[in-house]
Design an enzyme around this catalytic site. Structure first.
Site, short mmCIF file in Angstrom:
data_model
loop_
_atom_site.label_atom_id
_atom_site.label_comp_id
_atom_site.label_asym_id
_atom_site.label_seq_id
_atom_site.Cartn_x
_atom_site.Cartn_y
_atom_site.Cartn_z
N LYS A 145 -16.56 76.33 23.60
CA LYS A 145 -17.03 77.04 22.43
C LYS A 145 -18.37 77.68 22.74
CE LYS A 145 -19.18 77.70 18.40
NZ LYS A 145 -20.56 77.50 17.90
N GLY A 162 -23.97 81.28 19.11
CA GLY A 162 -24.80 82.46 18.88
C GLY A 162 -25.73 82.83 20.02
N GLY A 221 -22.33 83.80 14.57
CA GLY A 221 -23.04 83.75 13.28
C GLY A 221 -24.25 84.66 13.23
N ASP A 244 -17.04 75.99 15.54
CA ASP A 244 -16.99 74.62 16.07
C ASP A 244 -15.69 73.95 15.61
OD1 ASP A 244 -19.63 74.82 17.18
OD2 ASP A 244 -20.42 74.50 15.16
N LYS A 284 -21.04 71.16 13.84
CA LYS A 284 -20.81 71.02 15.29
C LYS A 284 -20.58 69.57 15.66
CE LYS A 284 -23.63 73.52 17.66
NZ LYS A 284 -22.73 74.69 17.55
N1 LIG Z 1 -30.68 66.84 15.35
C1 LIG Z 1 -30.46 68.09 15.77
N2 LIG Z 1 -30.30 68.34 17.10
C2 LIG Z 1 -30.09 69.58 17.54
N3 LIG Z 1 -30.01 70.69 16.75
C3 LIG Z 1 -30.15 70.52 15.43
C4 LIG Z 1 -30.38 69.22 14.89
N4 LIG Z 1 -30.47 69.36 13.53
C5 LIG Z 1 -30.33 70.65 13.27
N5 LIG Z 1 -30.12 71.38 14.38
C6 LIG Z 1 -29.93 72.85 14.40
O1 LIG Z 1 -28.61 73.18 14.75
C7 LIG Z 1 -28.62 74.42 15.45
C8 LIG Z 1 -27.33 74.66 16.20
O2 LIG Z 1 -26.31 75.09 15.33
P1 LIG Z 1 -26.00 76.66 15.13
O3 LIG Z 1 -27.25 77.35 14.74
O4 LIG Z 1 -24.86 76.76 14.21
O5 LIG Z 1 -25.65 77.13 16.61
P2 LIG Z 1 -24.28 77.67 17.24
O6 LIG Z 1 -24.36 79.16 17.19
O7 LIG Z 1 -24.32 77.17 18.66
O8 LIG Z 1 -23.14 77.10 16.45
C9 LIG Z 1 -29.85 74.30 16.31
O9 LIG Z 1 -30.37 75.56 16.69
C10 LIG Z 1 -30.82 73.52 15.43
O10 LIG Z 1 -31.66 74.43 14.71
MG LIG Z 2 -22.82 77.19 14.38
#
Ligand SMILES: Nc1ncnc2c1ncn2[C@@H]1O[C@H](COP(=O)(O)OP(=O)(O)O)[C@@H](O)[C@H]1O
Ligand SMILES: [Mg+2]
Length: 300
Positions: free
Chosen positions: A33, A36, A69, A185, A240
């Site tokens: 997967k 962003g 996203g 995810d 995720k």
């Molecule tokens: N405990 C945590 N550990 C890591 N990331 C976290 C945590 N809590 C919140 N996050 C957030 O989750 C984000 C990842 O999810 P997301 O923005 O949806 O990324 P992706 O595009 O990879 O799905 C990280 O950038 C971070 O800001």
């Molecule tokens: Mg995401």
């Protein structure tokens, strides 16, 4: 032995260090997967495409599932639509669905496909609407057209995997003309479970699951909900981590949440001793919210 000879031998040894891992993963399915951050930087996408090509060339069966996203948000804002999230999920009205579909299927997917093709293996860009690959139904009224995947058309996907690397945009259909925006995810986890994948690797924009700024390098899937309830995990990491846990509970041997900002994160994870990021292993009770039917009706 000359210096040149030494360096040549060192190269051979480096290649051979990967042999046990190649043997381990040979013929097995790995769902990757892409999130962003790794999609934003063309250099990273190129490295990623090379990794996918390498996997395929050494007999691993990769399937790519991507979100986008950040790209959806960017176009939404240009069109004057303000994005809204609940528990890390995009609230999706008809207008936002149209934007998500345009961006994910039309733009992000084709960009990725081009990169993998140029890396030397054929990639086939699809979304869940193609061949009814991903059938979904609405998760909750409050989220609008956010879908939960009910069925993965495994037979068609396996057939396509014979000749190309499927690259799936996380847009699904109810099979009757309604599209759904699915968290990528969730889509990746559903595909991994349905295919009986050995691994699910999620590339994201953090080193893995962080707790007090420290990387959790290994955890049982059963620990996921506690981290979410405790507020350690928030935002996009909520779906995720839930998806990673659900995939493991659904039979995927290991799920990895890995830093996609690191070049070649994918082959480093798969082909070296140094595992990266957070690895989830079995040990979970039945997780809620993920039903994947791989039965006869999956075949269209
Ligand atoms: N405990 C945590 N550990 C890591 N990331 C976290 C945590 N809590 C919140 N996050 C957030 O989750 C984000 C990842 O999810 P997301 O923005 O949806 O990324 P992706 O595009 O990879 O799905 C990280 O950038 C971070 O800001
Ligand atoms: Mg995401």
């Amino acid at each position: 032995v000359s210096g040149v000879r030494q360096r040549t031998l060192a190269k051979a040894r480096t290649l051979l260090e990967a042999l046990p891992y190649m043997r381990e993963h040979f013929g097995r399915t790995v769902v990757v997967k892409l999130g962003g951050a790794s999609l934003e930087d063309p250099r990273l996408v190129e490295r990623f495409a090379e990794d996918v090509a390498l996997l395929r060339m050494v007999g691993v069966r990769p399937v790519v599932v991507h979100g986008g996203g950040k790209q959806v948000t960017a176009l939404s804002e240009r069109l004057g639509i303000r994005p809204e999230f609940r528990d890390g999920l995009r609230v999706t009205n008809a207008e936002t669905l149209e934007v998500a579909r345009m961006v994910l299927v039309g733009s992000v997917n084709k960009g990725l496909v081009g990169h993998v093709n140029r890396a030397g293996v054929p990639a086939l860009g699809l979304c869940g609407e193609d061949g009814n690959l991903l059938l979904a139904r609405q998760r909750h009224e409050d989220l609008g057209f956010v879908g939960d995947i009910q069925t993965v058309n495994v037979e068609l996907l396996r057939h396509l995997m014979e000749s190309a690397v499927p690259v799936l945009a996380s847009v699904a259909t109810d099979g009757r003309g309604q599209s759904f925006n699915v968290n990528a995810d969730d889509a990746a986890a559903a595909v991994a479970v349905a295919l009986g994948a050995a691994k699910l690797v999620m590339l994201t924009d953090v080193p893995g699951v962080l707790r007090d700024d420290e990387l959790v390098s290994e955890m049982a899937a059963s620990e996921a909900e506690a981290l979410i309830e405790a507020g350690v995990v928030t935002g996009g990491m909520v779906p995720k981590l839930r998806a990673a846990a659900a995939s493991v509970a659904g039979g995927v041997e290991r799920a990895h949440i890995v830093d996609g900002r690191v070049e070649h994160a994918l082959i480093l994870e798969l082909f070296t001793r140094e595992g990266m990021g957070t690895m989830l292993t079995a040990g979970a009770p039945e997780p809620p919210g993920m039903v994947v039917d791989v039965g006869e009706e999956a075949v269209s």
